[in-house]
Structures are given as C-alpha cells and as structure tokens.
Design an enzyme around this catalytic site. Structure first.
Site: not given
Length: 217
Positions: A51, A55, A72, A76
């Site tokens: 995760d 980014g 994303d 999550d």
C-alpha cells in the site's frame, strides 16, 4: 509526441502493484474461509506493505492517476471489510458484529465523502489539505510520523485479533499484549475517520448553500 491513451494508465507501475494487491485480497478471503491462517497473515501483511509502495512509485515515476488513487482506496476498504466480516464469524460475538458493521460503514462513508468533497472543490486527491482543513486531518495526512503508525496500528489490531484465535498458547503471550498496544491506534484512526466524515459533510453542505444562495440572486 505520442499521445497517451486511456489504456496506458492501466499499465502504470503503481496500478500494476494495485492489481497485485487485489489478488492478495482474494487470497486473503479464500485462505480465511478455508482456514489457512498463516497464508492469510502473510498476504494481508504483504498487501499492507505494498500500500505504501504504490504511492512511492506513483510519485517517483510521475504516474499519479485518479484511477490509481481510487483503486488503492477501494482495495484498502474491501480488504479491511473482508477481515472484519470474518472476525464476526470467528468470535461469534454480537457485540463484535455490531462494532464491525459500524467500523466498515464509517470507513467507507468517510473516505467516499472525503474524496467526493475534495474533487468538488477542485482538489486532485483526498489527501490534499489546505490552511482551513481541520487540524486533526491536516496532521494525519501531512505528517507521515502520524499517518503511518495509525494506519499500521489500525490494520495490525484487526489482523492480531484474527491471529489470536489460531496461534499456539506460547505465542499468545506476545500477540495478546501487541493486540492491546494496537487497540488505541485503531481507536484514534477511526476517530479521525469520524472527523473526516463530519468535515466532508460540512464542505458539501457549504457548496450546496452557496449554490442555493447564488440561484436566488
């Protein structure tokens, strides 16, 4: 200069990482219900670590995209919801089931409303803060020393609750104290979700009020 096609966005490196996280989420779901706890633990942990990687590569390679951000966020939310739902089955507790319903609803609604509000005011993503932003949200989204521990602690609490049901007795002397350490981080993270939901609702209501006032002139 060659024009980028929409299909090219699907092949951005951070989005490829996102697809792999989706596949890990699927493995998590199947391994939970077929009771392979260590597979669940490894895949859930790997998804959490990746995760941060998507980014990082999005910024490093100049491949930030709205599609990637939504991918994303949805990954999550779905992965956490899957684990929380299974915890209610694992512990067979009505109180935990009620808490899980509340936490899933808060998590999804606060992030959706935050993203929608940010897009409506012209911002490019839900983490973009300005001077008028609530201090708790600004601190959470702009200071990685706050953001990373709270996000990690929140996910760790859910994952430790899961593993506490499967670990041998000697390992519980470590996992149970860690579960209690992660609990306040989880509570703080969800309190921030509540603030996010309220602030985003206010921002949307302000836009509505301005629209109605303009129409009456």
């Amino acid at each position: 200069m060659t024009q980028m096609k929409h299909s090219d966005v699907f092949w951005f490196v951070p989005n490829l990482i996102g697809y792999f996280r989706v596949s890990l989420g699927a493995v998590v779901a199947f391994s939970m219900y077929y009771e392979y706890p260590y597979v669940t633990f490894i895949c859930y942990l790997a998804s959490g670590l990746l995760d941060g990687a998507d980014g990082y590569y999005a910024r490093k390679l100049g491949q930030c995209s709205m599609f990637g951000e939504v991918l994303d966020m949805v990954t999550d939310r779905c992965t956490a919801a899957t684990l929380l739902i299974y915890l209610t089955q694992l512990y067979k507790s009505p109180l935990l089931a009620l808490a899980a319903c509340f936490l899933i609803s808060l998590d999804i609604s606060s992030h959706y409303m935050q993203m929608f509000a940010q897009l409506m005011v012209g911002k490019t993503n839900h983490k973009q803060m300005d001077e008028n932003t609530h201090w708790a949200l600004k601190l959470f989204y702009t200071d990685k020393r706050i953001f990373i521990p709270l996000c990690f602690g929140n996910e760790a609490f859910y994952l430790l609750l899961y593993m506490d049901k499967y670990l041998p007795t000697y390992a519980l002397y470590i996992s149970i104290p860690l579960t209690f350490v992660a609990l306040p981080l989880c509570l703080i993270k969800n309190a921030i979700n509540a603030v996010q939901l309220y602030v985003s609702a206010c921002e949307l209501a302000c836009l509505d009020a301005a629209k109605f006032n303009k129409s009456k002139k």
